[in-house]
Enzyme design. Structure first.
Site, PDB file in Angstrom:
ATOM      1  N   PHE A   1      33.394  35.294  12.740  1.00  0.00           N
ATOM      2  CA  PHE A   1      31.972  35.527  13.048  1.00  0.00           C
ATOM      3  C   PHE A   1      31.131  34.247  12.920  1.00  0.00           C
ATOM      4  O   PHE A   1      30.035  34.261  12.359  1.00  0.00           O
ATOM      5  CB  PHE A   1      31.382  36.616  12.148  1.00  0.00           C
ATOM      6  CG  PHE A   1      31.735  38.031  12.539  1.00  0.00           C
ATOM      7  CD1 PHE A   1      32.350  38.327  13.740  1.00  0.00           C
ATOM      8  CD2 PHE A   1      31.442  39.072  11.675  1.00  0.00           C
ATOM      9  CE1 PHE A   1      32.673  39.635  14.089  1.00  0.00           C
ATOM     10  CE2 PHE A   1      31.754  40.394  12.016  1.00  0.00           C
ATOM     11  CZ  PHE A   1      32.377  40.671  13.222  1.00  0.00           C
TER      12      PHE A   1
ATOM     13  N   LYS B   1      33.246  49.375  18.410  1.00  0.00           N
ATOM     14  CA  LYS B   1      34.460  48.671  18.818  1.00  0.00           C
ATOM     15  C   LYS B   1      35.526  48.848  17.751  1.00  0.00           C
ATOM     16  O   LYS B   1      35.301  48.530  16.580  1.00  0.00           O
ATOM     17  CB  LYS B   1      34.176  47.182  19.033  1.00  0.00           C
ATOM     18  CG  LYS B   1      35.347  46.431  19.671  1.00  0.00           C
ATOM     19  CD  LYS B   1      34.915  45.061  20.151  1.00  0.00           C
ATOM     20  CE  LYS B   1      36.022  44.385  20.957  1.00  0.00           C
ATOM     21  NZ  LYS B   1      35.580  43.088  21.521  1.00  0.00           N
TER      22      LYS B   1
ATOM     23  N   SER C   1      37.036  43.364  13.811  1.00  0.00           N
ATOM     24  CA  SER C   1      37.561  42.002  13.786  1.00  0.00           C
ATOM     25  C   SER C   1      38.455  41.826  12.564  1.00  0.00           C
ATOM     26  O   SER C   1      38.078  42.204  11.454  1.00  0.00           O
ATOM     27  CB  SER C   1      36.417  40.983  13.721  1.00  0.00           C
ATOM     28  OG  SER C   1      36.934  39.689  13.461  1.00  0.00           O
TER      29      SER C   1
ATOM     30  N   THR D   1      37.254  38.664   9.313  1.00  0.00           N
ATOM     31  CA  THR D   1      36.334  38.721   8.186  1.00  0.00           C
ATOM     32  C   THR D   1      36.949  39.655   7.146  1.00  0.00           C
ATOM     33  O   THR D   1      37.197  40.827   7.435  1.00  0.00           O
ATOM     34  CB  THR D   1      34.945  39.234   8.611  1.00  0.00           C
ATOM     35  OG1 THR D   1      34.363  38.308   9.536  1.00  0.00           O
ATOM     36  CG2 THR D   1      34.020  39.384   7.413  1.00  0.00           C
TER      37      THR D   1
END
Length: 353
Positions: free
Chosen positions: A115, A211, A173, A176
């Site tokens: 990120f 997502k 993601s 992270t």
């Protein structure tokens, strides 16, 4: 692909991948990249995604234009919609470099960016200054050192809402630490409730997308589907990058991070089909992962997607891939006797289960 584009890609591939990515953004801003001129428009390709009307179903996935620097140019590349970000409340540098790797033999990419972005204040300002003729959304993220990551998503949404058409809650993601923990049932229910509360306080509430990761069990898929329906989400994006490394041939395959590109195609499409089944077709799905041709995009649509997104394949095929996919989709739909794209959605879902 034109000779000019082939030469440009060849030159970029001589450079460190992250530097090449940055130069591609600069080339776009300087008008050096060949562009289609606007969205590909064909009556058969018109569709809707989360209540948003689209000229065509081919979108830009989040991650390429993280900081919304090339909005005007990307809107001319042939896409039907764009997604920028991920954006976090405060700027953050992301993980140490190197953190982006081409897996040329596999037509894939591994990234562990974490990120990295200039923060929502900067990104929202660019969104405000650069309206586009096609819909665009923002991928919402959380700062790595945030004391309350769930609150971060609402903050980013609130600051950008006036300048976007949809917002995506990104909890998938792998770069992270512990972000994917938010996909758990209790954590996700709390997160979606808080994002919905922030959305309800807006003058004009937005369609909210979610997502998800491709590395989910069937039980986790069902939990997410149930929560998404209960929360009234507009769409689910299937999927983000994977931690799987099966079958890779490139030397960089052992790098940590999320894998995208061709090897992700079957896994992400299977998750898409399972989510179509789990949601009973009641929530729009966006297919992303390994799309490198019109046939790939069509497979996502027939598996259950109303729209698709691309990114990694452009590393190897350039921006001309966008109109090639859109025009190829039009031909495939015609060959199968479909006058409208929505007639093809979900026609092969059962084949992927």
């Amino acid at each position: 692909m034109s000779l000019r584009e082939k030469l440009g890609l060849k030159l970029l591939h001589q450079l460190d991948p992250e530097r090449a990515h940055g130069l591609s953004i600069q080339a776009l801003k300087l008008g050096l990249a060949p562009l289609h001129g606007g969205p590909v428009q064909r009556a058969r390709l018109e569709t809707s995604m989360g209540g948003i009307a689209l000229h065509n179903p081919v979108g830009l996935a989040a991650g390429y234009d993280k900081n919304a620097e090339a909005l005007a140019q990307m809107a001319k590349a042939g896409f039907g919609f764009l997604e920028v970000g991920a954006a976090t409340p405060r700027p953050q540098p992301g993980n140490p470099k190197p953190r982006l790797f081409r897996l040329t033999k596999d037509q894939a990419v591994i990234n562990r960016f974490g990120f990295n972005n200039q923060g929502i204040a900067e990104i929202a300002a660019r969104l405000a200054q650069n309206p586009t003729a096609i819909p665009r959304g923002l991928n919402l993220g959380a700062n790595k050192d945030s004391a309350d990551r769930a609150d971060d998503f609402g903050q980013v949404l609130t600051q950008a809402a006036a300048h976007i058409d949809f917002a995506t809650v990104n909890i998938s993601s792998p770069n992270t630490e512990k972000l994917r923990d938010l996909q758990g049932k209790a954590a996700l229910e709390d997160l979606l409730g808080r994002v919905n509360a922030a959305n309800a306080n807006l003058t004009n509430p937005l369609p909210i997308f979610l997502k998800i990761a491709p590395d989910l069990t069937d039980a986790e898929i069902q939990d997410i589907a149930d929560l998404a329906r209960a929360a009234g989400l507009a769409a689910i994006i299937c999927t983000n990058t994977t931690l799987d490394r099966d079958g890779l041939a490139s030397a960089q395959r052992k790098e940590t991070g999320g894998l995208s590109g061709r090897p992700l195609f079957e896994k992400s499409t299977r998750i898409l089909a399972k989510m179509r089944q789990a949601t009973q077709g009641e929530i729009d799905l966006v297919g992303v992962g390994g799309i490198g041709s019109a046939q790939d995009a069509y497979a996502k649509i027939t598996a259950g997607a109303c729209a698709v997104q691309i990114y990694s394949a452009m590393v190897y095929q350039g921006l001309s891939l966008v109109p090639r996919i859109a025009n190829g989709l039009d031909q495939l739909l015609a060959q199968d006797g479909h006058e409208r794209l929505d007639q093809a959605i979900g026609t092969t879902t059962q084949d992927w289960l």
